[in-house]
Motif scaffolding. Sequence first.
Motif, PDB file in Angstrom:
ATOM      1  N   UNK A  98      -1.778   3.920  -5.055  1.00 38.86           N
ATOM      2  CA  UNK A  98      -2.129   5.027  -4.163  1.00 38.86           C
ATOM      3  C   UNK A  98      -0.987   6.009  -3.936  1.00 38.86           C
ATOM      4  N   UNK A  99       0.113   5.804  -4.603  1.00 37.62           N
ATOM      5  CA  UNK A  99       1.264   6.676  -4.341  1.00 37.62           C
ATOM      6  C   UNK A  99       1.013   8.129  -4.742  1.00 37.62           C
ATOM      7  N   UNK A 100       0.307   8.347  -5.841  1.00 39.97           N
ATOM      8  CA  UNK A 100      -0.007   9.723  -6.235  1.00 39.97           C
ATOM      9  C   UNK A 100      -0.956  10.380  -5.245  1.00 39.97           C
ATOM     10  N   UNK A 101      -1.862   9.596  -4.697  1.00 42.32           N
ATOM     11  CA  UNK A 101      -2.775  10.126  -3.674  1.00 42.32           C
ATOM     12  C   UNK A 101      -2.001  10.624  -2.473  1.00 42.32           C
ATOM     13  N   UNK A 102      -1.028   9.858  -2.035  1.00 46.10           N
ATOM     14  CA  UNK A 102      -0.258  10.260  -0.857  1.00 46.10           C
ATOM     15  C   UNK A 102       0.711  11.400  -1.162  1.00 46.10           C
ATOM     16  N   UNK A 103       1.138  11.515  -2.409  1.00 42.88           N
ATOM     17  CA  UNK A 103       1.920  12.694  -2.786  1.00 42.88           C
ATOM     18  C   UNK A 103       1.063  13.953  -2.682  1.00 42.88           C
ATOM     19  N   UNK A 104      -0.194  13.838  -3.070  1.00 39.86           N
ATOM     20  CA  UNK A 104      -1.115  14.972  -2.933  1.00 39.86           C
ATOM     21  C   UNK A 104      -1.373  15.278  -1.469  1.00 39.86           C
ATOM     22  N   UNK A 105      -1.535  14.231  -0.664  1.00 39.67           N
ATOM     23  CA  UNK A 105      -1.655  14.413   0.789  1.00 39.67           C
ATOM     24  C   UNK A 105      -0.492  15.266   1.301  1.00 39.67           C
ATOM     25  N   UNK A 151      -9.127   7.405  -0.024  1.00 34.51           N
ATOM     26  CA  UNK A 151      -8.328   6.249   0.384  1.00 34.51           C
ATOM     27  C   UNK A 151      -9.220   5.161   0.971  1.00 34.51           C
ATOM     28  N   UNK A 152     -10.145   5.553   1.833  1.00 35.02           N
ATOM     29  CA  UNK A 152     -11.008   4.551   2.455  1.00 35.02           C
ATOM     30  C   UNK A 152     -11.979   3.942   1.445  1.00 35.02           C
ATOM     31  N   UNK A 153     -12.368   4.714   0.441  1.00 39.42           N
ATOM     32  CA  UNK A 153     -13.187   4.142  -0.634  1.00 39.42           C
ATOM     33  C   UNK A 153     -12.374   3.132  -1.437  1.00 39.42           C
ATOM     34  N   UNK A 154     -11.089   3.451  -1.650  1.00 37.66           N
ATOM     35  CA  UNK A 154     -10.225   2.551  -2.431  1.00 37.66           C
ATOM     36  C   UNK A 154     -10.039   1.210  -1.738  1.00 37.66           C
ATOM     37  N   UNK A 155      -9.763   1.235  -0.428  1.00 42.15           N
ATOM     38  CA  UNK A 155      -9.495  -0.030   0.264  1.00 42.15           C
ATOM     39  C   UNK A 155     -10.778  -0.814   0.544  1.00 42.15           C
ATOM     40  N   UNK A 156     -11.935  -0.159   0.356  1.00 36.78           N
ATOM     41  CA  UNK A 156     -13.209  -0.856   0.561  1.00 36.78           C
ATOM     42  C   UNK A 156     -13.762  -1.454  -0.730  1.00 36.78           C
ATOM     43  N   UNK A 198     -12.357  -4.788  -5.707  1.00 46.92           N
ATOM     44  CA  UNK A 198     -11.158  -5.172  -6.442  1.00 46.92           C
ATOM     45  C   UNK A 198      -9.854  -4.849  -5.699  1.00 46.92           C
ATOM     46  N   UNK A 199      -9.959  -4.410  -4.442  1.00 44.33           N
ATOM     47  CA  UNK A 199      -8.755  -4.177  -3.638  1.00 44.33           C
ATOM     48  C   UNK A 199      -8.126  -5.526  -3.303  1.00 44.33           C
ATOM     49  N   UNK A 200      -6.890  -5.744  -3.738  1.00 43.69           N
ATOM     50  CA  UNK A 200      -6.280  -7.068  -3.620  1.00 43.69           C
ATOM     51  C   UNK A 200      -5.025  -7.078  -2.750  1.00 43.69           C
ATOM     52  N   UNK A 201      -4.772  -5.984  -2.012  1.00 41.46           N
ATOM     53  CA  UNK A 201      -3.560  -5.922  -1.195  1.00 41.46           C
ATOM     54  C   UNK A 201      -3.719  -6.741   0.087  1.00 41.46           C
ATOM     55  N   UNK A 202      -2.592  -7.051   0.716  1.00 40.26           N
ATOM     56  CA  UNK A 202      -2.600  -7.855   1.945  1.00 40.26           C
ATOM     57  C   UNK A 202      -3.225  -7.079   3.102  1.00 40.26           C
ATOM     58  N   UNK A 234      -3.115  -3.034   3.884  1.00 36.68           N
ATOM     59  CA  UNK A 234      -4.379  -2.325   4.098  1.00 36.68           C
ATOM     60  C   UNK A 234      -4.348  -1.537   5.405  1.00 36.68           C
ATOM     61  N   UNK A 235      -3.835  -2.168   6.445  1.00 37.40           N
ATOM     62  CA  UNK A 235      -3.726  -1.483   7.735  1.00 37.40           C
ATOM     63  C   UNK A 235      -2.751  -0.318   7.638  1.00 37.40           C
ATOM     64  N   UNK A 236      -1.621  -0.532   6.983  1.00 42.73           N
ATOM     65  CA  UNK A 236      -0.632   0.537   6.807  1.00 42.73           C
ATOM     66  C   UNK A 236      -1.237   1.731   6.077  1.00 42.73           C
ATOM     67  N   UNK A 237      -1.962   1.468   5.009  1.00 40.08           N
ATOM     68  CA  UNK A 237      -2.569   2.534   4.213  1.00 40.08           C
ATOM     69  C   UNK A 237      -3.590   3.300   5.038  1.00 40.08           C
ATOM     70  N   UNK A 238      -4.418   2.566   5.771  1.00 38.35           N
ATOM     71  CA  UNK A 238      -5.437   3.223   6.599  1.00 38.35           C
ATOM     72  C   UNK A 238      -4.792   4.085   7.684  1.00 38.35           C
ATOM     73  N   UNK A 239      -3.753   3.558   8.311  1.00 40.39           N
ATOM     74  CA  UNK A 239      -3.054   4.324   9.345  1.00 40.39           C
ATOM     75  C   UNK A 239      -2.396   5.568   8.765  1.00 40.39           C
ATOM     76  N   UNK A 240      -1.720   5.403   7.653  1.00 41.61           N
ATOM     77  CA  UNK A 240      -1.032   6.532   7.032  1.00 41.61           C
ATOM     78  C   UNK A 240      -2.019   7.621   6.642  1.00 41.61           C
TER      79      UNK A 240
END
Length: 220
Positions: free
Chosen positions: A117-124, A164-169, A172-176, A180-186
């Motif tokens: 998701x790093x490229x997504x947040x660079x676009x953000x 982002x919310x589609x990605x974490x839902x 195949x999302x395998x992060x802790x 997941x909470x950090x990504x959603x908050x950010x």
Amino acid sequence: MRKVFQEELAQVGEQLVEISKLVSEAFEKATTAFEGADIDLAEDVIAADARIDFLQNSLDERAIDILALQGPVASDLRMIVGSLRMSASLERMGDLARHIAQLARLRYPANVVPQQLQETFKSFAKHDLEIAEKLTVLLETRDLEVARDILKANSAVNDLHLSVFKAIARSDWAESATTTVDVALASRYFERFADHGVSVAQKVTYLVTGAWHPTSIEHS
């Protein structure tokens, strides 16, 4: 007396521009710290937020004094009330930049978001920084074409937030859970930063045209 009044109004406008510039600077540093796990830069952003808060309080006190002592009407009254609301949105944008920096500090030395998701947040960051920089131009010039540019950038931010919310839902999302909470908050911080920018742009548009078209983004 009228000359003094106009000078006071001009000073309110200048303070808004100053706060806007500080917000842009804070956001640029915060996203750099966020992307690069730069704790020193994150600490700078967190400490500098007090300056934005101070300037907002100073502007609000000046605006309230003008309301109490000068009794402005019509367009001058709109300017003062609008400035109070714009300063609140700008201050909130500064807070959101601080929140992004705090996330970077919290997860140091790791990055907040996973590689995928790093490229997504660079676009953000790119679109939000465009909004922040264009806000300063808008406050200086009241060019409504700039306001329209801000709305376009906000649309791109909304699309990224949804992605982002589609990605974490996804299955195949395998992060802790923590990640997941950090990504959603950010994602929420980046999205709300843009929303508050749009709120300021709408108020400038109202000051220029006298027409108000409220939207659902006024809440914090």
